[in-house]
Design a protein around this motif. Structure first.
Motif, PDB file in Angstrom:
ATOM      1  N   SER A 309       0.865  -1.185   0.000  1.00  0.00           N
ATOM      2  CA  SER A 309       0.000   0.000   0.000  1.00  0.00           C
ATOM      3  C   SER A 309       0.895   1.226   0.000  1.00  0.00           C
ATOM      4  N   ALA A 310       1.405   1.568  -1.182  1.00  0.00           N
ATOM      5  CA  ALA A 310       2.435   2.603  -1.276  1.00  0.00           C
ATOM      6  C   ALA A 310       1.920   3.978  -0.864  1.00  0.00           C
ATOM      7  N   GLY A 311       0.629   4.251  -1.061  1.00  0.00           N
ATOM      8  CA  GLY A 311       0.089   5.552  -0.692  1.00  0.00           C
ATOM      9  C   GLY A 311       0.116   5.780   0.803  1.00  0.00           C
ATOM     10  N   VAL A 312      -0.450   4.850   1.558  1.00  0.00           N
ATOM     11  CA  VAL A 312      -0.448   4.954   3.016  1.00  0.00           C
ATOM     12  C   VAL A 312       0.977   4.871   3.552  1.00  0.00           C
ATOM     13  N   ALA A 313       1.776   3.952   3.006  1.00  0.00           N
ATOM     14  CA  ALA A 313       3.146   3.785   3.479  1.00  0.00           C
ATOM     15  C   ALA A 313       3.961   5.059   3.270  1.00  0.00           C
ATOM     16  N   SER A 314       3.831   5.675   2.097  1.00  0.00           N
ATOM     17  CA  SER A 314       4.574   6.908   1.824  1.00  0.00           C
ATOM     18  C   SER A 314       4.096   8.050   2.704  1.00  0.00           C
ATOM     19  N   ALA A 315       2.787   8.097   2.968  1.00  0.00           N
ATOM     20  CA  ALA A 315       2.257   9.142   3.846  1.00  0.00           C
ATOM     21  C   ALA A 315       2.810   8.996   5.262  1.00  0.00           C
ATOM     22  N   VAL A 316       2.809   7.768   5.775  1.00  0.00           N
ATOM     23  CA  VAL A 316       3.356   7.534   7.116  1.00  0.00           C
ATOM     24  C   VAL A 316       4.846   7.832   7.136  1.00  0.00           C
ATOM     25  N   TYR A 317       5.552   7.375   6.108  1.00  0.00           N
ATOM     26  CA  TYR A 317       6.998   7.583   6.070  1.00  0.00           C
ATOM     27  C   TYR A 317       7.342   9.075   6.053  1.00  0.00           C
ATOM     28  N   THR A 318       6.633   9.857   5.253  1.00  0.00           N
ATOM     29  CA  THR A 318       6.949  11.276   5.176  1.00  0.00           C
ATOM     30  C   THR A 318       6.567  12.029   6.447  1.00  0.00           C
ATOM     31  N   MET A 319       5.732  11.429   7.292  1.00  0.00           N
ATOM     32  CA  MET A 319       5.471  12.027   8.597  1.00  0.00           C
ATOM     33  C   MET A 319       6.728  12.069   9.447  1.00  0.00           C
ATOM     34  N   GLY A 320       7.684  11.193   9.135  1.00  0.00           N
ATOM     35  CA  GLY A 320       8.966  11.226   9.835  1.00  0.00           C
ATOM     36  C   GLY A 320       9.690  12.548   9.642  1.00  0.00           C
ATOM     37  N   TRP A 321       9.512  13.155   8.456  1.00  0.00           N
ATOM     38  CA  TRP A 321      10.112  14.479   8.214  1.00  0.00           C
ATOM     39  C   TRP A 321       9.515  15.511   9.159  1.00  0.00           C
ATOM     40  N   ASP A 322       8.188  15.532   9.248  1.00  0.00           N
ATOM     41  CA  ASP A 322       7.533  16.504  10.121  1.00  0.00           C
ATOM     42  C   ASP A 322       7.937  16.296  11.578  1.00  0.00           C
ATOM     43  N   ALA A 323       7.891  15.038  12.018  1.00  0.00           N
ATOM     44  CA  ALA A 323       8.205  14.740  13.413  1.00  0.00           C
ATOM     45  C   ALA A 323       9.639  15.136  13.754  1.00  0.00           C
ATOM     46  N   GLY A 324      10.569  14.842  12.849  1.00  0.00           N
ATOM     47  CA  GLY A 324      11.962  15.180  13.099  1.00  0.00           C
ATOM     48  C   GLY A 324      12.196  16.672  13.173  1.00  0.00           C
ATOM     49  N   PHE A 325      11.593  17.413  12.254  1.00  0.00           N
ATOM     50  CA  PHE A 325      11.810  18.858  12.227  1.00  0.00           C
ATOM     51  C   PHE A 325      11.097  19.577  13.371  1.00  0.00           C
ATOM     52  N   ILE A 326      10.094  18.939  13.952  1.00  0.00           N
ATOM     53  CA  ILE A 326       9.449  19.516  15.129  1.00  0.00           C
ATOM     54  C   ILE A 326      10.230  19.168  16.393  1.00  0.00           C
ATOM     55  N   ALA A 327      10.636  17.894  16.541  1.00  0.00           N
ATOM     56  CA  ALA A 327      11.275  17.437  17.773  1.00  0.00           C
ATOM     57  C   ALA A 327      12.710  17.920  17.918  1.00  0.00           C
ATOM     58  N   GLY A 328      13.461  17.970  16.802  1.00  0.00           N
ATOM     59  CA  GLY A 328      14.880  18.304  16.882  1.00  0.00           C
ATOM     60  C   GLY A 328      15.166  19.651  17.520  1.00  0.00           C
ATOM     61  N   PRO A 329      14.609  20.743  17.006  1.00  0.00           N
ATOM     62  CA  PRO A 329      14.882  22.042  17.623  1.00  0.00           C
ATOM     63  C   PRO A 329      14.393  22.140  19.065  1.00  0.00           C
ATOM     64  N   LEU A 330      13.258  21.496  19.375  1.00  0.00           N
ATOM     65  CA  LEU A 330      12.769  21.526  20.757  1.00  0.00           C
ATOM     66  C   LEU A 330      13.756  20.836  21.699  1.00  0.00           C
ATOM     67  N   MET A 331      14.216  19.651  21.293  1.00  0.00           N
ATOM     68  CA  MET A 331      15.158  18.893  22.104  1.00  0.00           C
ATOM     69  C   MET A 331      16.462  19.663  22.289  1.00  0.00           C
TER      70      MET A 331
END
Length: 376
Positions: A309-331
């Motif tokens: 299911s490449a659509g759902v998988a790619s959507a979940v995977y790209t959420m890693g970009w958002d999570a990283g860019f939010i968590a990194g500066p806060l940490m």
């Protein structure tokens, strides 16, 4: 579909990705000064307007992925290109309220276009994913150059006009990216490897964002020219392109090599946190870019190549970009605020977790074919 038609549709997809990341990365650079020109004075307000796109994207990514499974990846990709063009038209209006609306629309586009373009590339296999990643890298290099040149020539309106022109050119390319095919219904399935690689991506990007956010402040505190950071980022971007091109080789993406690339990237980020002159920043950028270019492609391939299911998988995977860019500066903000800027050099050590996790993963057995069904 003939081989020639498939090749043309893939070329159109690559060209659309190149244009999309060129105007998206370019406008991000000139957005803060453009907001100043429009009368937005508070730093908090500027930060909120800039972040509106990414918060919208994070909130909608999974829903967009499910929609891609229902309507087809190319259909959602086209909708994403239209949203981006509409957003860029609002940027050109020169009104803060309309610009904020444009940032939200751009967030909707960011939830749709990257994930669906990645899903379409994943259906084609690792080589197509690597070429797409190369287009992303080239766009991220060209975008800031083009937008700053336009801003220097005619201010925010000129830069916004250039952004609109590129986003409009993306739309017909997105329409050619994949001919319409019959849609096949089915329940989206998320494979464990997608979740695992998403977590590794989020950690990698959290470290990246932490170093990229606070190293310029460290440079300023030391009284060094801020241009040193420009040297690092320019060299890193350029050095990542050969790595992304190298990753087009079939069978190159293996957990052990991804682990080595992660270690190289971590070393480059560590060197950046300790650099003190132009040469040392250039060296750090060269090391980081060489590792980062491989990391971006290999994580994608390990997560998504042959996924059902490449659509759902790619959507979940790209959420890693958002999570990283939010968590990194806060940490890193807490760390630096407590221990000072020297503590920033400890952050790249967190990538040891990725290095170890990748070494413990077994290479995936190659699949005989890729799911070509949900592409309409």
């Amino acid at each position: 579909m003939s081989a020639r038609t498939r090749a043309r549709s893939l070329d159109a997809l690559d060209a659309a990705v190149l244009l999309y990341y060129t105007f998206t990365s370019g406008f991000a650079v000139i957005l803060p000064p453009y907001l100043r020109d429009l009368g937005v004075s508070g730093e908090a307000s500027i930060g909120a307007i800039v972040s509106a796109t990414f918060m919208t994207s994070l909130a909608l990514r999974l829903a967009v992925g499910v929609l891609g499974e229902r309507l087809g990846y190319a259909a959602v990709l086209r909708a994403g290109s239209l949203c981006a063009a509409a957003a860029c038209a609002l940027y050109l209006a020169g009104d803060v309220t309309l610009l904020v609306a444009g940032r939200v629309l751009h967030g909707l586009s960011l939830a749709a276009f990257p994930a669906m373009s990645l899903a379409l590339a994943a259906l084609k296999g690792p080589r197509a994913m690597a070429v797409r990643s190369l287009m992303v890298g080239i766009g991220n290099v060209l975008g800031p150059v083009a937008s700053t040149a336009a801003y220097g020539a005619g201010g925010g309106p000129a830069a916004a006009a250039a952004t609109l022109a590129m986003s409009a050119a993306t739309v017909p390319l997105a329409w050619r990216a994949r001919p319409a095919l019959p849609r096949i219904n089915g329940e989206p399935a998320l494979e464990p490897r997608v979740v695992a690689l998403t977590a590794l991506l989020a950690l990698f990007l959290a470290v990246h964002a932490a170093v990229y956010t606070f190293t310029p402040l460290r440079i300023k505190q030391l009284g060094l020219p801020i241009a040193y950071w420009g040297v690092f980022t320019a060299v890193a971007a350029a050095a990542s392109l050969p790595s992304r091109a190298l990753a087009r080789r079939e069978g190159l993406a293996r957990p052990a090599l991804a682990s080595l690339a992660t270690a190289i990237a971590a070393a480059g980020l560590f060197l950046a946190t300790r650099a003190s002159d132009a040469l040392s920043f250039a060296l750090a950028g060269a090391v980081y870019g060489a590792g980062q270019g491989l990391v971006i492609v290999m994580y994608q391939v390990l997560a998504l190549a042959g996924v059902r299911s490449a659509g759902v998988a790619s959507a979940v995977y790209t959420m890693g970009w958002d999570a990283g860019f939010i968590a990194g500066p806060l940490m890193a903000g807490v760390l630096v605020g407590t221990l000072g800027y020297d503590s920033l050099s400890l952050v790249p050590a967190l990538l040891a977790a990725n290095v170890i996790a990748l070494l413990r993963r077994r290479p995936a057995a190659p699949r005989e074919s890729f799911n070509m069904r949900r592409t309409a």
